[in-house]
Design a protein around this motif. Structure first.
Motif, PDB file in Angstrom:
ATOM      1  N   HIS A  13       0.820  -1.208   0.000  1.00 20.85           N
ATOM      2  CA  HIS A  13       0.000   0.000   0.000  1.00 20.85           C
ATOM      3  C   HIS A  13       0.855   1.259   0.000  1.00 20.85           C
ATOM      4  CE1 HIS A  13      -3.356  -2.657   1.648  1.00 20.85           C
ATOM      5  NE2 HIS A  13      -3.744  -2.240   0.477  1.00 20.85           N
ATOM      6  N   GLN A  14       1.974   1.225   0.697  1.00 21.30           N
ATOM      7  CA  GLN A  14       2.794   2.426   0.751  1.00 21.30           C
ATOM      8  C   GLN A  14       3.411   2.767  -0.599  1.00 21.30           C
ATOM      9  OE1 GLN A  14       2.959   4.801   3.113  1.00 21.30           O
ATOM     10  NE2 GLN A  14       1.280   3.549   3.886  1.00 21.30           N
ATOM     11  N   ALA A  15       3.608   1.764  -1.454  1.00 27.57           N
ATOM     12  CA  ALA A  15       4.078   2.048  -2.808  1.00 27.57           C
ATOM     13  C   ALA A  15       3.008   2.817  -3.574  1.00 27.57           C
ATOM     14  CB  ALA A  15       4.415   0.739  -3.521  1.00 27.57           C
ATOM     15  N   LYS A  16       1.755   2.479  -3.332  1.00 23.93           N
ATOM     16  CA  LYS A  16       0.650   3.189  -3.987  1.00 23.93           C
ATOM     17  C   LYS A  16       0.532   4.612  -3.446  1.00 23.93           C
ATOM     18  CE  LYS A  16      -1.583  -1.293  -3.982  1.00 23.93           C
ATOM     19  NZ  LYS A  16      -2.593  -2.135  -3.317  1.00 23.93           N
ATOM     20  N   VAL A  17       0.725   4.754  -2.130  1.00 25.02           N
ATOM     21  CA  VAL A  17       0.658   6.086  -1.519  1.00 25.02           C
ATOM     22  C   VAL A  17       1.726   7.000  -2.127  1.00 25.02           C
ATOM     23  CG1 VAL A  17       0.991   7.399   0.614  1.00 25.02           C
ATOM     24  CG2 VAL A  17      -0.345   5.276   0.644  1.00 25.02           C
ATOM     25  N   LYS A  18       2.946   6.502  -2.231  1.00 23.79           N
ATOM     26  CA  LYS A  18       4.031   7.308  -2.799  1.00 23.79           C
ATOM     27  C   LYS A  18       3.770   7.614  -4.269  1.00 23.79           C
ATOM     28  CE  LYS A  18       8.325   6.524  -1.556  1.00 23.79           C
ATOM     29  NZ  LYS A  18       8.588   7.700  -0.694  1.00 23.79           N
ATOM     30  N   ALA A  19       3.208   6.653  -4.991  1.00 27.06           N
ATOM     31  CA  ALA A  19       2.910   6.876  -6.403  1.00 27.06           C
ATOM     32  C   ALA A  19       1.923   8.022  -6.570  1.00 27.06           C
ATOM     33  CB  ALA A  19       2.354   5.600  -7.025  1.00 27.06           C
ATOM     34  N   ILE A  20       0.906   8.049  -5.702  1.00 25.95           N
ATOM     35  CA  ILE A  20      -0.118   9.093  -5.803  1.00 25.95           C
ATOM     36  C   ILE A  20       0.421  10.437  -5.347  1.00 25.95           C
ATOM     37  CG2 ILE A  20      -2.350   9.889  -4.936  1.00 25.95           C
ATOM     38  CD1 ILE A  20      -3.165   6.922  -4.711  1.00 25.95           C
ATOM     39  N   THR A  21       1.017  10.463  -4.166  1.00 31.19           N
ATOM     40  CA  THR A  21       1.412  11.742  -3.565  1.00 31.19           C
ATOM     41  C   THR A  21       2.646  12.357  -4.206  1.00 31.19           C
ATOM     42  OG1 THR A  21       2.675  10.590  -1.840  1.00 31.19           O
ATOM     43  CG2 THR A  21       0.373  11.137  -1.354  1.00 31.19           C
ATOM     44  N   VAL A  37      -5.812   2.908   2.447  1.00 34.60           N
ATOM     45  CA  VAL A  37      -5.050   4.165   2.460  1.00 34.60           C
ATOM     46  C   VAL A  37      -5.781   5.326   1.785  1.00 34.60           C
ATOM     47  CG1 VAL A  37      -2.805   3.028   2.628  1.00 34.60           C
ATOM     48  CG2 VAL A  37      -3.794   3.458   0.367  1.00 34.60           C
ATOM     49  N   ILE A  38      -7.017   5.112   1.348  1.00 37.42           N
ATOM     50  CA  ILE A  38      -7.733   6.178   0.644  1.00 37.42           C
ATOM     51  C   ILE A  38      -7.883   7.420   1.519  1.00 37.42           C
ATOM     52  CG2 ILE A  38     -10.044   6.863  -0.135  1.00 37.42           C
ATOM     53  CD1 ILE A  38     -10.242   4.291  -1.667  1.00 37.42           C
ATOM     54  N   CYS A  39      -8.344   7.248   2.741  1.00 33.24           N
ATOM     55  CA  CYS A  39      -8.548   8.404   3.626  1.00 33.24           C
ATOM     56  C   CYS A  39      -7.231   9.116   3.906  1.00 33.24           C
ATOM     57  CB  CYS A  39      -9.216   7.961   4.917  1.00 33.24           C
ATOM     58  SG  CYS A  39     -10.927   7.397   4.711  1.00 33.24           S
ATOM     59  N   GLU A  40      -6.173   8.340   4.104  1.00 36.91           N
ATOM     60  CA  GLU A  40      -4.848   8.920   4.351  1.00 36.91           C
ATOM     61  C   GLU A  40      -4.399   9.775   3.170  1.00 36.91           C
ATOM     62  OE1 GLU A  40      -0.221   7.311   4.309  1.00 36.91           O
ATOM     63  OE2 GLU A  40      -1.827   5.935   4.924  1.00 36.91           O
ATOM     64  N   VAL A  41      -4.553   9.250   1.963  1.00 45.03           N
ATOM     65  CA  VAL A  41      -4.103   9.969   0.770  1.00 45.03           C
ATOM     66  C   VAL A  41      -4.970  11.198   0.514  1.00 45.03           C
ATOM     67  CG1 VAL A  41      -3.790   9.806  -1.723  1.00 45.03           C
ATOM     68  CG2 VAL A  41      -3.101   7.904  -0.268  1.00 45.03           C
TER      69      VAL A  41
END
Length: 380
Positions: A306-314, A337-341
Motif C-alpha cells: 500500500h505504501q508504494a501506492k501512496v508514494k505513487a499518488i502523492t 489508504v484512501i482516507c490517508e491519501v
C-alpha cells in the motif's frame, strides 16, 4: 432510504433479533411499480411475482428489484425420538411421548412452530434481508470482496447502517493469469469474456437485488465502445437486474465531484495502461498523468504494498492540474489508504472497488453516508 430503520422484528434465536424488511416492496425504493405476474420458485411453489421496478438513482435506468421474501420458506418441521430413543424415561413420558408418538405437549409446541411458517411464507433471507449484491470477480481476485466487506462492516456505524446487506460472490474463470505483455492481456481478455456467461448462470442460482461486475475492462479493451459492448450484452441477460460496471460508476463518481482532469493509478502493463488512458479519454475526461505497476500476473497485483501506492499518488500523480485520482484494477486494493491519501492531497481518490459498491448501493436506493471509505461515501 431508511436502511437503518427496523420495519419489523422477528426472533431468529433466543439471543438474536433481526430487522425484517416490509413485504410490500423493497425497503429502499420510494417509487416503484409491481409486475403482477406469476413465477415458480425452486421448491415448485407458484406465487405472485412481487418484484418491483424502480429508477436507478444515478443511471436513470429502470431496474428490477426482486422480492425474495414472498414464498419463503417452504418448511414443514417434524420431531422424533432420535436414533437412540429419549434421553430418559421421565423426559420421554412427560415431554416427548412414548411408543413412538409425540406427547400432546410436544404436538402443541410443534404446531406453534409450524404456525410461524405459513405457506406461502413471507420471510426474508435472515442475514441479507435488505439487499443481496451479486459480485462477479476474476477467479484470481483475492481483494475485492474483502474491500467491500471492509466498507460495509468496517466500523460500528457502518455495520449498523448496512445491517441486512450481503454479498454473494461468483468467480469468472481466469485460469491463465499472466498480464505482463500485450499478448498475455489478449488471452486474459478472451478467457474473461468467455467465462462471464457461465458465471451469470451460476449467480442465478440465488436471488440478487443488484449485480456488480468486478473487472477493469479498460485493462483488456482499448476503446470505450469496446468496453461498453460486452457489458451491455451481459446486462441483457441479467433479467432486468441492475449492473454496476466500472465505466458507469467512475463517470458518476467523477461527475459528483465535478472532476474533469484525472490521474490514473493501475497495476497494468504498458499496453493495458495505454488502453486505460484511451478509454477514460473517450469517456470525456482529461488524463493528465498515469502510472502503471506492470504486474506480471493478476495474482501479483494483490501483493503490491500500500505504501508504494501512496508514494505513487502523492509524489508522482498528484499536482495542481489534477482534480481527482482514479485507481483501476479490482485486485489492486486501495481502501486501507484512501482516507490517508485524500487528507494529504486534499482531493478525492476513487478506488474501483469503493466506487463500484457506492454505485450499486446508490442505484438500489441506499442513501446513507458511510465512514472510513473516502470522500465519495462520506459526501455523496
Amino acid at each position: 432510504q431508511a436502511l437503518g430503520k427496523v420495519l419489523d422484528v422477528k426472533s431468529a434465536s433466543p439471543d438474536l433479533t433481526l430487522p425484517v424488511m416490509a413485504s410490500s416492496s423493497h425497503p429502499f425504493s420510494t417509487s416503484s411499480a409491481s409486475l403482477a405476474i406469476k413465477k415458480t420458485l425452486p421448491s415448485g411453489l407458484v406465487i405472485e411475482d412481487r418484484a418491483r421496478i424502480i429508477t436507478g438513482a444515478l443511471s436513470g435506468k429502470k431496474i428490477k428489484l426482486h422480492n425474495d421474501s414472498f414464498g419463503y420458506p417452504l418448511s414443514t418441521p417434524h420431531a422424533g425420538f432420535g436414533s437412540k430413543g429419549a434421553l430418559s424415561v421421565e423426559f420421554s413420558r412427560l415431554s416427548i411421548g412414548t411408543n413412538g408418538k409425540l406427547s400432546l405437549q410436544m404436538e402443541e409446541k410443534l404446531s406453534a412452530i409450524q404456525a410461524l411458517l405459513p405457506s406461502p411464507g413471507n420471510d426474508p433471507n435472515m442475514l441479507n434481508h435488505k439487499l443481496q449484491l451479486g459480485l462477479f470477480v476474476p477467479s484470481t481476485n483475492t481483494s475485492m470482496e474483502t474491500e467491500l466487506w471492509s466498507i460495509l462492516k468496517g466500523s460500528r456505524k457502518n455495520a449498523m447502517l448496512t445491517d441486512g446487506i450481503g454479498i454473494h460472490n461468483v468467480n469468472v474463470l481466469t485460469a491463465k493469469p499472466k498480464v505482463g505483455s500485450a499478448a498475455d492481456v489478449t488471452v486474459y481478455r478472451d478467457q474473461f469474456i468467455a467465462g462471464m456467461r457461465d458465471a451469470l448462470s451460476t449467480m442465478k442460482h440465488v436471488v440478487c437485488h443488484h449485480y456488480i461486475m468486478g473487472m477493469s475492462m479498460e485493462h483488456v479493451i482499448s476503446t470505450y465502445d469496446g468496453v461498453k459492448k460486452p457489458m451491455e450484452d451481459f446486462e441483457k441477460d441479467c433479467d432486468g437486474i441492475g449492473l454496476a460496471a466500472w465505466h458507469h460508476a467512475a463517470t458518476a463518481a467523477l461527475q459528483k465531484f465535478g472532476a474533469q482532469k484525472i490521474a490514473l493509478l493501475t497495476p497494468f502493463d504498458k499496453s493495458g495502461q495505454e488502453s486505460a488512458v484511451n478509454v477514460f479519454t473517450e469517456m470525456g475526461f482529461d488524463v493528465v498523468r498515469d502510472l502503471g505497476f506492470a504486474c506480471a500476473t493478476t495474482l501479483d497485483i494483490g501483493h503490491v504494498p500500500h505504501q508504494a501506492k501512496v508514494k505513487a499518488i502523492t509524489e508522482l500523480l498528484d499536482g495542481e492540474d489534477v482534480d481527482a485520482i482514479v485507481q483501476c484494477g479490482t485486485n489492486f486494493s486501495l481502501l486501507p489508504v484512501i482516507c490517508e491519501v485524500e487528507a494529504k492531497i486534499g482531493k478525492p481518490v476513487l478506488g474501483i472497488n469503493q466506487t463500484l459498491l457506492w454505485y450499486a448501493l446508490r442505484e438500489a436506493g441506499f442513501e446513507e453516508k458511510l465512514e472510513n471509505a473516502g470522500r465519495l461515501f462520506a459526501e455523496h
